[in-house]
Design an enzyme around this catalytic site. Structure first.
Site, PDB file in Angstrom:
ATOM      1  N   ALA A  89       0.819  -1.217   0.000  1.00 41.23           N
ATOM      2  CA  ALA A  89       0.000   0.000   0.000  1.00 41.23           C
ATOM      3  C   ALA A  89       0.850   1.263   0.000  1.00 41.23           C
ATOM      4  O   ALA A  89       0.372   2.328  -0.319  1.00 41.23           O
ATOM      5  CB  ALA A  89      -0.911  -0.002   1.227  1.00 41.23           C
ATOM      6  N   LYS A  90       2.117   1.148   0.379  1.00 41.92           N
ATOM      7  CA  LYS A  90       3.058   2.276   0.398  1.00 41.92           C
ATOM      8  C   LYS A  90       2.449   3.494   1.087  1.00 41.92           C
ATOM      9  O   LYS A  90       2.545   4.608   0.605  1.00 41.92           O
ATOM     10  CB  LYS A  90       3.545   2.582  -1.022  1.00 41.92           C
ATOM     11  CG  LYS A  90       4.236   1.357  -1.658  1.00 41.92           C
ATOM     12  CD  LYS A  90       4.830   1.639  -3.009  1.00 41.92           C
ATOM     13  CE  LYS A  90       5.621   0.447  -3.541  1.00 41.92           C
ATOM     14  NZ  LYS A  90       4.785  -0.706  -3.957  1.00 41.92           N
TER      15      LYS A  90
END
Lengths: 269, 269
Positions: A89-90
């Protein structure tokens, strides 16, 4: 899943393969008519014994529309407890806000780990690390062209940003809760990365479609717990386009697993 | 919304206020029983004429569970076309993947802008910039404590990372499509930030609950299109806790708008 449990899985399966579940309806076999959950289940069934981890990238599920996260949650539930599940998801925000991202990844989706961007520093990362039994995987050196823009630039004392991120972050989280994303386009780089953080696992994208060198990465990057999760997405997911697509995916995964078994034999200390 | 249209709104309303719609059911007035959409609608109705932008942070909507993005989409639809809507998502991934994040923010949610993290460089940012009529707001200097960890560190030639991000990014996007997140904890910093990027808008968090200095920011940071969107979240959202909460929110927003009208008179070139 603890580090010891992950390593036990790696030894049992002779694999440190992570399958990137980046399902794109436009690239899936046509007969599935865009049913991402059916596609994911077929891929998971075909690769379950060959990999230790799955990594769905949240962007691909947002792209499905407002119900995309339901597909992702159902996918993670289908994977079950025996694999290490990474929500790629960073994310990263001020502490108060990162806490919500962590809760979504760990509680709502049920992932074991989430990838996090380091730009905002310690207080943006710590809320993820507070979850006992869960993992934070921090971007260090990515494999895309844009990694040259800021990650390689020298910081104070000539230390590049990715090295500063890795060194600093080892104060925030131990090797039992923190991993790093380390890109694989230059395998020799892994000797330097491993020296920076001897014990932490690296999540390695860029094998397969992005052309990384698996053996070189293992030679330079493996530690006594293996210390590597090597991801392949497109090379496995889209290996076939007909009704037998899952068999083609299995063959692609098997080819990587075979190379990994050899690398474990050769390079595990 | 174009830069000229945004500036026209600022002049008409004598306000460059952005209301951060970070609705937390636990902090909302108890009589709403956690109904975030009802809360947001009341806040929007109470502040519509006093602000030019709304900024929902996606983490707060993920925290609502699998239907959270539906609440966010309904909130954005309720805001309508006359305000600049920022999906504060701090996304960023390899190009192929950022494209999906962009599509979700702009097409699915209907936002005018999305916040993006710069760590992965040009190809992680460009897919957002490809959307005509939409805006990318890149993290430069954030207002949290962790901004000290990497953003202030010197890069090659003694240039700190935030400055390198701003300078480099002006090659990627013009002032008609790109803004920067610039934190407000030290107002004198804005003279330096403005010199780096004379024409680009800054999204400024940290006024209100985080204690930033509005007048100092305006004195140092305003340009001939105003060039500032100043955000307040908690200070407006949770100004009241009883059935009149929206009136209390309006009063908090009005207080900021009044200061902004004065600043526009004093500092707009």
């Amino acid at each position: 899943m603890t580090r010891a449990e992950l390593f036990a899985q790696i030894q049992e399966k002779q694999s440190f393969l992570c399958v990137g579940l980046d399902a794109d309806p436009k690239k899936m076999p046509p007969h599935l008519k865009g049913d991402v959950l059916a596609f994911n289940k077929a891929i998971i069934d075909a690769t379950r014994d060959l990999c230790v981890a799955y990594k769905p990238n949240t962007a691909f599920y947002e792209a499905l529309g407002l119900d995309g996260m339901r597909v992702l949650k159902d996918t993670i539930a289908y994977i079950g407890e025996d694999h290490f599940v990474i929500a790629d998801a960073k994310r990263g925000d001020i502490g108060n806000t990162s806490r919500y991202y962590a809760s979504f990844a760990f509680n709502t989706l049920g992932a074991n780990a989430i990838t996090v961007a380091p730009y905002m520093g310690a207080d943006s990362v710590e809320p993820f690390l507070e979850y006992e039994g869960k993992w934070t995987i921090l971007l260090a050196l990515t494999s895309n062209k844009g990694s040259q823009d800021f990650q390689h630039a020298s910081q104070d004392g000539g230390v590049p940003l990715y090295a500063k991120v890795m060194t600093r972050a080892t104060d925030w989280g131990s090797a039992d809760q923190l991993m790093f994303v380390c890109g694989a386009t230059k395998a020799e780089k892994f000797a330097e990365l491993r020296a920076l953080t001897p014990d932490h696992f690296f999540l390695v994208p860029g094998i397969g479609a992005q052309g990384g060198d698996l053996e070189g990465v293992c030679k330079n990057g493996m530690n006594d717990h293996c210390g590597l999760l090597v991801n392949s997405s497109r090379g496995i997911l889209y290996a076939g386009q007909d009704e037998d697509f899952a068999a083609a995916s299995r063959a692609a995964a098997l080819s990587l697993q075979t190379q990994m078994a050899k690398a474990l034999k050769n390079y595990l200390p």
